[in-house]
Write a protein that holds these residues in place. Structure first.
Motif, short mmCIF file in Angstrom:
data_model
loop_
_atom_site.label_atom_id
_atom_site.label_comp_id
_atom_site.label_asym_id
_atom_site.label_seq_id
_atom_site.Cartn_x
_atom_site.Cartn_y
_atom_site.Cartn_z
N PHE A 1 9.86 -0.63 -6.79
CA PHE A 1 9.11 -1.51 -5.89
C PHE A 1 7.77 -0.85 -5.56
O PHE A 1 7.73 0.20 -4.94
CB PHE A 1 9.89 -1.76 -4.60
CG PHE A 1 9.19 -2.67 -3.62
CD1 PHE A 1 9.17 -4.04 -3.82
CD2 PHE A 1 8.53 -2.15 -2.52
CE1 PHE A 1 8.52 -4.88 -2.94
CE2 PHE A 1 7.87 -2.98 -1.62
CZ PHE A 1 7.87 -4.35 -1.84
N TYR A 2 6.69 -1.47 -6.03
CA TYR A 2 5.34 -1.02 -5.73
C TYR A 2 4.76 -1.95 -4.66
O TYR A 2 4.41 -3.09 -4.97
CB TYR A 2 4.46 -1.08 -6.98
CG TYR A 2 4.80 -0.07 -8.06
CD1 TYR A 2 4.13 1.15 -8.12
CD2 TYR A 2 5.78 -0.35 -9.01
CE1 TYR A 2 4.43 2.08 -9.12
CE2 TYR A 2 6.09 0.57 -10.00
CZ TYR A 2 5.41 1.78 -10.05
OH TYR A 2 5.71 2.69 -11.03
N PRO A 3 4.66 -1.49 -3.43
CA PRO A 3 4.18 -2.40 -2.38
C PRO A 3 2.75 -2.88 -2.66
O PRO A 3 1.89 -2.12 -3.09
CB PRO A 3 4.21 -1.52 -1.12
CG PRO A 3 5.16 -0.41 -1.44
CD PRO A 3 5.02 -0.17 -2.91
N ASP A 4 2.52 -4.17 -2.41
CA ASP A 4 1.18 -4.72 -2.49
C ASP A 4 0.36 -4.15 -1.34
O ASP A 4 0.74 -4.31 -0.18
CB ASP A 4 1.27 -6.25 -2.37
CG ASP A 4 -0.07 -6.94 -2.54
OD1 ASP A 4 -1.11 -6.28 -2.31
OD2 ASP A 4 -0.08 -8.12 -2.89
N GLU B 1 2.52 -5.30 2.34
CA GLU B 1 3.57 -4.41 1.87
C GLU B 1 4.95 -5.06 1.86
O GLU B 1 5.91 -4.45 1.37
CB GLU B 1 3.59 -3.12 2.69
CG GLU B 1 2.37 -2.25 2.43
CD GLU B 1 2.49 -0.86 3.01
OE1 GLU B 1 3.55 -0.55 3.61
OE2 GLU B 1 1.53 -0.09 2.87
N ARG C 1 5.50 -7.55 0.10
CA ARG C 1 5.54 -8.14 -1.22
C ARG C 1 5.37 -7.07 -2.29
O ARG C 1 4.68 -6.07 -2.08
CB ARG C 1 4.44 -9.20 -1.37
CG ARG C 1 4.46 -10.28 -0.32
CD ARG C 1 3.20 -11.12 -0.38
NE ARG C 1 3.14 -11.90 -1.61
CZ ARG C 1 3.62 -13.12 -1.74
NH1 ARG C 1 4.20 -13.72 -0.70
NH2 ARG C 1 3.52 -13.79 -2.87
N GLY C 2 5.99 -7.29 -3.44
CA GLY C 2 5.84 -6.37 -4.55
C GLY C 2 4.51 -6.56 -5.25
O GLY C 2 4.09 -7.69 -5.51
N THR D 1 6.02 -3.81 -10.05
CA THR D 1 7.33 -3.99 -9.41
C THR D 1 8.32 -4.59 -10.39
O THR D 1 8.02 -5.54 -11.10
CB THR D 1 7.20 -4.89 -8.18
OG1 THR D 1 6.43 -4.21 -7.18
CG2 THR D 1 8.57 -5.23 -7.59
N ILE E 1 12.29 -5.35 -9.81
CA ILE E 1 13.54 -5.33 -9.06
C ILE E 1 14.49 -6.33 -9.72
O ILE E 1 14.22 -7.53 -9.74
CB ILE E 1 13.34 -5.70 -7.58
CG1 ILE E 1 12.35 -4.71 -6.92
CG2 ILE E 1 14.67 -5.69 -6.85
CD1 ILE E 1 12.85 -3.28 -6.87
N TYR F 1 5.76 4.71 -5.45
CA TYR F 1 6.61 3.52 -5.38
C TYR F 1 7.90 3.86 -4.66
O TYR F 1 8.18 5.03 -4.39
CB TYR F 1 6.90 2.97 -6.79
CG TYR F 1 7.73 3.88 -7.66
CD1 TYR F 1 9.12 3.73 -7.76
CD2 TYR F 1 7.14 4.90 -8.41
CE1 TYR F 1 9.87 4.57 -8.57
CE2 TYR F 1 7.89 5.74 -9.21
CZ TYR F 1 9.26 5.56 -9.29
OH TYR F 1 10.01 6.40 -10.08
#
Length: 252
Positions: A48-51, A55, A57-58, A62, A64, A98
């Motif tokens: 999961f790479y936060p936007d 944050e 949202r991925g 991302t 998952i 991430y």
């Protein structure tokens, strides 16, 4: 004694979780007469790479996946062993951070499916709480005895690759567990020696360390040779594949 396997997309060269690529790879390995235990990764589908703008949202990168998606390669290939990362942790890939996300819900579903398939989980743990969660899953009957734990050391924001840390983690393991530990990068070989001295098993390879010495790229074979030298210099022996199967309870 055992080979832990990932695949790459032949077009991009990037790591992939395409079940068909895994099946092609495992078929090639088996047709080449490999005697070692085949251990396939199930560590995909948890990034999961936060936007940065939101944050919740991925963002780009991302990936998952559901438990059902994450075990597809195992259902197709039916290896003797597969990894399960009992871990949720901040991690870094290059310079990009991430969250490696493995919820209790997903882990329990994956573990149950592995039992149904007759595939033994290699329980990878990155922190003390990971062992405690895995121990609870063992108590719940989601892992069969003897369990197999792999202690991951030296990742950024993870366990320090030190003797003290390994001793502490080892002491959290349930009675009768098989275990191994490994270090990342330059700590790979020191942790080989430490794990052997504490009665554990070892793991080496290019997934965890690219170098034989400073500036000298290694091959998997060279890393295995060096680890074997360390093990035998300490007065221990490297198990044959069939001896490893007996140790891990795969021959039952």
């Amino acid at each position: 004694s055992s080979v832990h396997l990932h695949v790459r997309d032949p077009g991009t060269g990037k790591g992939s979780r395409d079940p068909e690529l895994f099946l092609d790879m495992v078929t090639r390995v088996r047709e080449n007469g490999v005697k070692g235990i085949i251990n396939i990764t199930c560590g995909h589908g948890g990034r999961f790479y936060p936007d940065p703008e939101d944050e919740s949202r991925g963002g780009p990168g991302t990936d998952i996946a559901s438990a059902e998606e994450r075990v597809k390669n195992i259902e197709l290939c039916l290896p003797e062993v597969c990894s399960i990362d009992v871990c949720t942790q901040n991690q870094v890939d290059g310079n990009k951070g991430y969250v490696y996300l493995n919820t209790e819900y997903t882990l329990r579903k994956m573990a149950k499916r592995f039992q149904e398939l007759g595939v033994k989980p290699e329980i990878e743990v990155f922190a003390p709480g990971d062992i405690l969660l895995a121990n609870k899953m063992l108590e719940e009957g989601l892992f069969d005895a003897p369990p197999m734990y792999q202690i991951v050391m030296g990742t950024r924001w993870g366990l320090p690759a030190t003797p003290e840390t390994m001793i502490y983690m080892k002491n959290l393991l349930p009675k009768g567990a098989n275990w191994a530990a490994f270090g990342i990068a330059r700590m790979q070989m020191p942790m080989v020696a430490q794990a052997a001295l504490l009665g554990g098993n070892v793991r080496v390879g290019l997934e965890d360390n690219l170098y034989l010495s400073r500036g000298v790229f290694a091959t998997n074979g060279q890393l295995v040779e060096r680890a074997r030298t360390i093990i035998e210099s300490l007065g221990f022996e490297v198990a044959t594949p069939d001896e490893a199967r007996d140790i891990l309870g795969l021959s039952i």
